[in-house]
Design an enzyme around this catalytic site. Structure first.
Site, PDB file in Angstrom:
ATOM      1  N   CYS A   1       0.990  -1.102  -0.064  1.00 60.19           N
ATOM      2  CA  CYS A   1       0.205   0.136   0.097  1.00 60.19           C
ATOM      3  C   CYS A   1       1.083   1.325   0.012  1.00 60.19           C
ATOM      4  O   CYS A   1       2.028   1.166   0.197  1.00 60.19           O
ATOM      5  CB  CYS A   1      -0.833   0.099   1.386  1.00 60.19           C
ATOM      6  SG  CYS A   1      -1.692  -1.626   1.611  1.00 60.19           S
TER       7      CYS A   1
ATOM      8  N   ARG B   1       0.949   1.734  -5.953  1.00 61.37           N
ATOM      9  CA  ARG B   1       1.277   0.739  -5.068  1.00 61.37           C
ATOM     10  C   ARG B   1      -0.048  -0.063  -4.677  1.00 61.37           C
ATOM     11  O   ARG B   1       0.119  -1.105  -3.648  1.00 61.37           O
ATOM     12  CB  ARG B   1       1.746   1.384  -3.893  1.00 61.37           C
ATOM     13  CG  ARG B   1       2.989   2.109  -4.094  1.00 61.37           C
ATOM     14  CD  ARG B   1       3.466   2.940  -2.771  1.00 61.37           C
ATOM     15  NE  ARG B   1       4.123   1.955  -1.761  1.00 61.37           N
ATOM     16  CZ  ARG B   1       5.145   1.486  -1.457  1.00 61.37           C
ATOM     17  NH1 ARG B   1       6.175   2.023  -2.459  1.00 61.37           N
ATOM     18  NH2 ARG B   1       5.908   0.849  -0.637  1.00 61.37           N
TER      19      ARG B   1
ATOM     20  N   TRP C   1      -3.624  -1.930  -1.175  1.00 62.15           N
ATOM     21  CA  TRP C   1      -3.845  -3.207  -1.880  1.00 62.15           C
ATOM     22  C   TRP C   1      -3.876  -4.152  -0.918  1.00 62.15           C
ATOM     23  O   TRP C   1      -3.435  -4.221   0.070  1.00 62.15           O
ATOM     24  CB  TRP C   1      -2.343  -3.287  -2.678  1.00 62.15           C
ATOM     25  CG  TRP C   1      -2.145  -4.535  -3.286  1.00 62.15           C
ATOM     26  CD1 TRP C   1      -3.122  -4.782  -4.566  1.00 62.15           C
ATOM     27  CD2 TRP C   1      -1.992  -6.063  -3.221  1.00 62.15           C
ATOM     28  NE1 TRP C   1      -2.669  -6.235  -5.040  1.00 62.15           N
ATOM     29  CE2 TRP C   1      -2.090  -6.894  -4.211  1.00 62.15           C
ATOM     30  CE3 TRP C   1      -1.252  -6.217  -2.025  1.00 62.15           C
ATOM     31  CZ2 TRP C   1      -1.748  -8.193  -4.090  1.00 62.15           C
ATOM     32  CZ3 TRP C   1      -1.027  -7.997  -1.759  1.00 62.15           C
ATOM     33  CH2 TRP C   1      -1.149  -8.840  -2.880  1.00 62.15           C
TER      34      TRP C   1
ATOM     35  N   ASN D   1       1.215   0.283   6.007  1.00 63.09           N
ATOM     36  CA  ASN D   1       1.523  -0.575   4.746  1.00 63.09           C
ATOM     37  C   ASN D   1       2.408  -1.841   5.144  1.00 63.09           C
ATOM     38  O   ASN D   1       3.423  -1.301   5.953  1.00 63.09           O
ATOM     39  CB  ASN D   1       2.557   0.158   3.794  1.00 63.09           C
ATOM     40  CG  ASN D   1       3.311  -0.253   2.666  1.00 63.09           C
ATOM     41  OD1 ASN D   1       2.587  -1.552   2.323  1.00 63.09           O
ATOM     42  ND2 ASN D   1       4.451   0.070   2.419  1.00 63.09           N
ATOM     43  N   GLY D   2       2.068  -2.995   4.996  1.00 63.71           N
ATOM     44  CA  GLY D   2       2.706  -3.950   5.327  1.00 63.71           C
ATOM     45  C   GLY D   2       1.856  -5.166   6.061  1.00 63.71           C
ATOM     46  O   GLY D   2       0.660  -5.206   5.497  1.00 63.71           O
TER      47      GLY D   2
ATOM     48  N   GLU E   1       8.790 -13.609 -20.289  1.00 62.71           N
ATOM     49  CA  GLU E   1       8.355 -12.256 -20.242  1.00 62.71           C
ATOM     50  C   GLU E   1       7.125 -11.587 -20.948  1.00 62.71           C
ATOM     51  O   GLU E   1       6.340 -10.921 -20.596  1.00 62.71           O
ATOM     52  CB  GLU E   1       9.543 -11.370 -20.210  1.00 62.71           C
ATOM     53  CG  GLU E   1       9.597  -9.767 -20.139  1.00 62.71           C
ATOM     54  CD  GLU E   1       9.049  -9.455 -18.858  1.00 62.71           C
ATOM     55  OE1 GLU E   1       8.886 -10.406 -17.934  1.00 62.71           O
ATOM     56  OE2 GLU E   1       8.730  -8.129 -18.567  1.00 62.71           O
TER      57      GLU E   1
ATOM     58  N   LYS F   1       3.552 -10.232 -19.411  1.00 54.82           N
ATOM     59  CA  LYS F   1       3.328  -9.032 -19.939  1.00 54.82           C
ATOM     60  C   LYS F   1       1.763  -9.056 -20.182  1.00 54.82           C
ATOM     61  O   LYS F   1       0.747  -8.369 -19.826  1.00 54.82           O
ATOM     62  CB  LYS F   1       3.817  -8.437 -20.754  1.00 54.82           C
ATOM     63  CG  LYS F   1       5.198  -7.688 -20.662  1.00 54.82           C
ATOM     64  CD  LYS F   1       5.445  -6.550 -19.830  1.00 54.82           C
ATOM     65  CE  LYS F   1       5.494  -6.708 -18.313  1.00 54.82           C
ATOM     66  NZ  LYS F   1       6.388  -7.096 -17.724  1.00 54.82           N
TER      67      LYS F   1
ATOM     68  N   GLU G   1      -0.782 -10.169 -17.327  1.00 54.58           N
ATOM     69  CA  GLU G   1      -1.079  -9.180 -16.138  1.00 54.58           C
ATOM     70  C   GLU G   1      -1.966  -7.814 -16.861  1.00 54.58           C
ATOM     71  O   GLU G   1      -2.589  -7.339 -15.942  1.00 54.58           O
ATOM     72  CB  GLU G   1       0.309  -8.557 -15.630  1.00 54.58           C
ATOM     73  CG  GLU G   1       1.104  -7.945 -16.217  1.00 54.58           C
ATOM     74  CD  GLU G   1       2.554  -7.644 -15.483  1.00 54.58           C
ATOM     75  OE1 GLU G   1       2.304  -7.478 -13.965  1.00 54.58           O
ATOM     76  OE2 GLU G   1       3.401  -7.053 -15.736  1.00 54.58           O
TER      77      GLU G   1
ATOM     78  N   HIS H   1       6.417 -32.029 -25.582  1.00 52.25           N
ATOM     79  CA  HIS H   1       6.376 -32.940 -24.109  1.00 52.25           C
ATOM     80  C   HIS H   1       5.131 -32.722 -23.346  1.00 52.25           C
ATOM     81  O   HIS H   1       5.173 -32.966 -22.242  1.00 52.25           O
ATOM     82  CB  HIS H   1       7.781 -32.914 -23.200  1.00 52.25           C
ATOM     83  CG  HIS H   1       8.826 -32.968 -24.132  1.00 52.25           C
ATOM     84  ND1 HIS H   1       9.383 -34.202 -24.387  1.00 52.25           N
ATOM     85  CD2 HIS H   1       9.855 -32.425 -24.489  1.00 52.25           C
ATOM     86  CE1 HIS H   1      10.404 -34.630 -24.870  1.00 52.25           C
ATOM     87  NE2 HIS H   1      10.977 -33.142 -25.111  1.00 52.25           N
TER      88      HIS H   1
ATOM     89  N   LYS I   1       2.459  -2.164  -8.013  1.00 60.79           N
ATOM     90  CA  LYS I   1       3.806  -1.965  -8.522  1.00 60.79           C
ATOM     91  C   LYS I   1       4.829  -2.587  -7.501  1.00 60.79           C
ATOM     92  O   LYS I   1       5.780  -3.181  -8.159  1.00 60.79           O
ATOM     93  CB  LYS I   1       4.078  -0.224  -8.904  1.00 60.79           C
ATOM     94  CG  LYS I   1       5.376  -0.264  -9.672  1.00 60.79           C
ATOM     95  CD  LYS I   1       5.280  -0.478 -11.221  1.00 60.79           C
ATOM     96  CE  LYS I   1       6.672  -0.384 -11.636  1.00 60.79           C
ATOM     97  NZ  LYS I   1       6.830  -0.826 -12.757  1.00 60.79           N
TER      98      LYS I   1
HETATM   99  O1  M6R Z   1      10.335  -4.270  -7.837  1.00 68.14           O
HETATM  100  P1  M6R Z   1      10.488  -5.753  -8.403  1.00 68.14           P
HETATM  101  O2  M6R Z   1      11.343  -5.685  -9.654  1.00 68.14           O
HETATM  102  O3  M6R Z   1      11.281  -6.558  -7.157  1.00 68.14           O
HETATM  103  O4  M6R Z   1       9.194  -6.287  -8.533  1.00 68.14           O
HETATM  104  C1  M6R Z   1       9.335  -7.786  -9.001  1.00 68.14           C
HETATM  105  C2  M6R Z   1       7.603  -8.175  -9.436  1.00 68.14           C
HETATM  106  O5  M6R Z   1       6.850  -7.945  -8.671  1.00 68.14           O
HETATM  107  C3  M6R Z   1       7.460  -7.119 -11.038  1.00 68.14           C
HETATM  108  O6  M6R Z   1       8.519  -7.460 -11.683  1.00 68.14           O
HETATM  109  C4  M6R Z   1       6.245  -7.736 -11.522  1.00 68.14           C
HETATM  110  O7  M6R Z   1       6.166  -9.085 -11.791  1.00 68.14           O
HETATM  111  C5  M6R Z   1       5.619  -6.760 -12.583  1.00 68.14           C
HETATM  112  N1  M6R Z   1       4.413  -6.181 -12.477  1.00 68.14           N
HETATM  113  C6  M6R Z   1       5.972  -7.289 -13.952  1.00 68.14           C
HETATM  114  O8  M6R Z   1       5.500  -6.475 -14.940  1.00 68.14           O
END
Ligand code: M6R
Length: 634
Positions: free
Chosen positions: A2, A27, A80, A106-107, A509, A513, A516, A532, A629
């Site tokens: 958060c 966040r 969040w 936050n936590g 990756e 992308k 998400e 396989h 994020k």
């Molecule tokens: O801040 P970080 O690089 O440690 O974050 C890791 C993941 O949470 C982050 O890469 C997440 O997978 C992204 N939303 C990918 O686009």
């Protein structure tokens, strides 16, 4: 996960809080809330006003606009959800039973169940399902004890109560507290979650991240782990976890990167994709100046001893950072000749491999705040440093985009990727920055260990220098191309991404992308693995996106693509134009470059295609559902 913000000063707090929260919305955006302390017109006594709304920050802004929230002191939160659904009653701030004391956090408070049971047995009623709500009740209880023992009702009683309560909390948290009885005091505390104080003109602020402060001040004081601070209109008192007063000089936010602006792009993600040539250009300018000695071909902030005596490398990361780490591992092993493994940080914490001496552990996290990565690094450093043999002692490096983050306070060697702040939840330019960091490391290790001939090193350096221009051309071309392709995916439910060798992580990756931001189910596979099992999924409604770049596995990938085509899959190629790549139903052409640097280019069509598919579906690209994020909880 958060975002929290707090302010005390001469201006109305609510607009400052909302503006700070706007910068922290990345966040979390399940709900938002604020609490201010002030006297309504004509009233003499200060009261606490709390406004909370489910959903995005705009809902809270409208509520505050309609109903007001007076006072020069306040706290705000963007959530969040972890404990309790994203409903208004679970939104922060949470209050004590009298409604005069409010907390944002936050936590995660790991022992909240125990604390809640204890408070409930004393007759306290809870209004939410959150872990946070125990905190205002505990502070209120502590204040009562202190008052019974004769402590006066000033800012110091709130400070003392928060100090006592923080000793009872287990877990990682950052919190801010206001109380109507102390309208000149704001107390903040942090343990393993970020919190930065900002020293403005006429006000003091505190926030989870610097962009929330940048609109008001460039003078900041990052709080250390375990610290508690009292903020009053006159100044700041900082205490460590033992209650010792701390004195530290502030530091300064230096660049415009902390100012968040979408420019003329529709979304932050698109802007950030377009910023990649600049990210690459900056990296080349900073790290590949002319005239470096042959044994250190890349300018990195480490001396010779950093590279010496390393037998193996292990890399800990999550999500996109982990994919960058996988490309990095390929480079460190195949180019520099060092055995390298990549771990999910969340797995490594609880099942780390047996210790090997002379190991370099690299943590990769763009935010520098990912709880799993930080905890895995700290666990690794503890177990190594407690080993009797010094060959096992901890050597760590952090790769991050936020050199002021918790990672940088935890790990001594830091490689700042310098990509500028990234707001879109889907990482793009920071991924590219992380890749460049690994090219730099692999080149320096290769040169120092003589694992590559000088001309191989020179060739790779030259190729890296050409990447910024290649990216410019590629992004211009693929923006339109991907927009044109996107409608083909309007009914798509599953997509398979294939890659091999250094481009296998790029397939992963690409799938991440797409998942998400477009909510389409996607999987990345090493192309040779299809037969396989996953090949059973193929049929005309399942597009296969295949990365085929010239190199050791080029023909193999093309054969794997043919196998998919024979099952009627729609085949999209990320490959150079040429007779071999005519097998693809649609081609997203990339330049013919050496296999080593191909991931720096092959990732771009993936990013743009995912972006345009999500935008075409009308989805919230920058703030996809259920995500945040930076993931500051385990
Ligand atoms: O801040 P970080 O690089 O440690 O974050 C890791 C993941 O949470 C982050 O890469 C997440 O997978 C992204 N939303 C990918 O686009």
């Amino acid at each position: 996960m958060c975002g929290i913000v707090a302010v005390i000063g001469s201006q109305e707090a609510a607009p400052l809080l909302l503006s700070g929260l706007r910068q922290l919305e990345y966040r979390g955006y399940d709900s938002a809330g604020l609490a201010t302390v002030g006297a309504d017109k004509g009233d003499h006594l200060a009261t606490l006003t709390c406004r909370r709304a489910k959903g995005k920050l705009n809902n809270l802004a409208e509520l505050v606009d309609r109903k007001g929230s007076p006072g020069h002191l306040g706290i705000g939160h963007t959530r969040w959800a972890t404990h309790g659904k994203p409903e208004e009653h679970n939104a922060h701030p949470h209050r004590d039973s009298s409604g005069s004391l409010a907390v944002v956090q936050n936590g995660i408070i790991e022992n909240y169940r125990f604390l809640r049971n204890e408070l409930e047995s004393e007759g306290i009623e809870f209004a939410s399902e959150t872990d946070t709500e125990v905190i205002p009740h505990l502070i209120a209880r502590e204040i009562k004890h202190l008052q019974t023992n004769g402590c006066s009702s000033s800012g110091s009683i709130l400070l003392e109560a928060v100090q006592k309560v923080s000793l009872q909390l287990k877990g990682a948290y950052a919190l801010a507290v206001v109380w109507a009885e102390t309208p000149d005091a704001l107390v903040v505390a942090r343990r393993q979650a970020p919190l930065v104080i900002g020293l403005g003109e006429g006000e003091f602020l505190c926030a989870s991240d610097t962009p929330a402060l940048a609109g008001f001040t460039r003078t900041i004081l990052p709080m250390e782990d375990g610290e508690v601070a009292l903020l009053t209109p006159l100044g700041i008192e900082l205490y460590d976890h033992t209650g010792q007063r701390q004195k530290r000089s502030p530091s300064f936010l230096t660049s415009a990167e902390h100012v968040v602006d979408k420019r003329n792009f529709r979304h932050f993600m698109l802007k950030e994709i377009h910023e990649q040539p600049e990210t690459a250009e900056l990296w080349v300018a900073r790290h590949l100046p002319n005239g470096l000695p042959e044994e250190v071909p890349v300018a990195l902030p480490f001396d010779k001893s950093f590279y010496e005596g390393i037998e193996q490398i292990q890399i800990l990361a999550c999500g996109t950072s982990r994919h960058a780490a996988m490309v990095g591992a390929y480079l460190l092993e195949q180019f520099a000749g060092i055995p390298t493994s990549v771990f999910y940080a969340s797995e490594f914490r609880y099942s780390a491999p047996p210790l090997v001496p002379n190991t370099l552990t690299i943590g990769v996290t763009q935010s520098g705040e990912t709880a799993d990565t930080l905890a895995a690094l700290s666990m690794e450093s503890e177990r190594r440093n407690s080993h009797v043999n010094s060959a096992y002692s901890s050597r760590q490096l952090g790769i991050t985009n936020r050199p002021e983050s918790s990672l940088a306070r935890q790990v001594t060697n830091i490689l700042d990727i310098g990509a500028g702040i990234e707001i879109g939840v889907a990482a793009t330019k920071t991924f590219l920055g992380q890749l460049f960091a690994f090219y730099g490391l692999a080149l320096n290790f290769a040169a120092r260990r003589n694992s590559r001939q000088p001309d191989e090193i020179r060739t790779l350096l030259e190729e890296l220098r050409s990447v910024p221009n290649q990216l410019k051309v590629l992004i211009e071309k693929h923006d339109q191309l991907s927009e044109d392709l996107a409608p083909r995916f309007s009914g798509t439910q599953d997509v398979i991404f294939l890659g091999r060798g250094i481009n296998y992580p790029i397939a992963l990756e690409g799938a991440l992308k797409l998942k998400e931001i477009s909510y389409i189910h996607a999987e990345g596979y090493p192309a040779g693995e299809m037969k396989h099992g996953p090949i059973a999924l193929l049929e005309p409604r399942v597009p296969v996106i295949s990365i085929a770049t010239p190199g050791v596995v080029f023909e193999k990938v093309l054969s794997n693509a043919q196998e998919a085509k024979a099952r009627d899959a729609q085949l999209i190629g990320i490959a150079p134009e040429g007779p071999e790549t005519e097998i693809f139903d649609a081609l997203m052409p990339i330049p013919e470059v050496s296999e080593w640097i191909s991931p720096l280019l092959s990732v771009v069509p993936m990013q743009l295609l995912s972006y345009h598919i999500a935008a075409h579906r009308g989805l919230d690209v920058d703030q996809p559902r259920n995500l945040a994020k930076s993931v500051t909880v385990e």
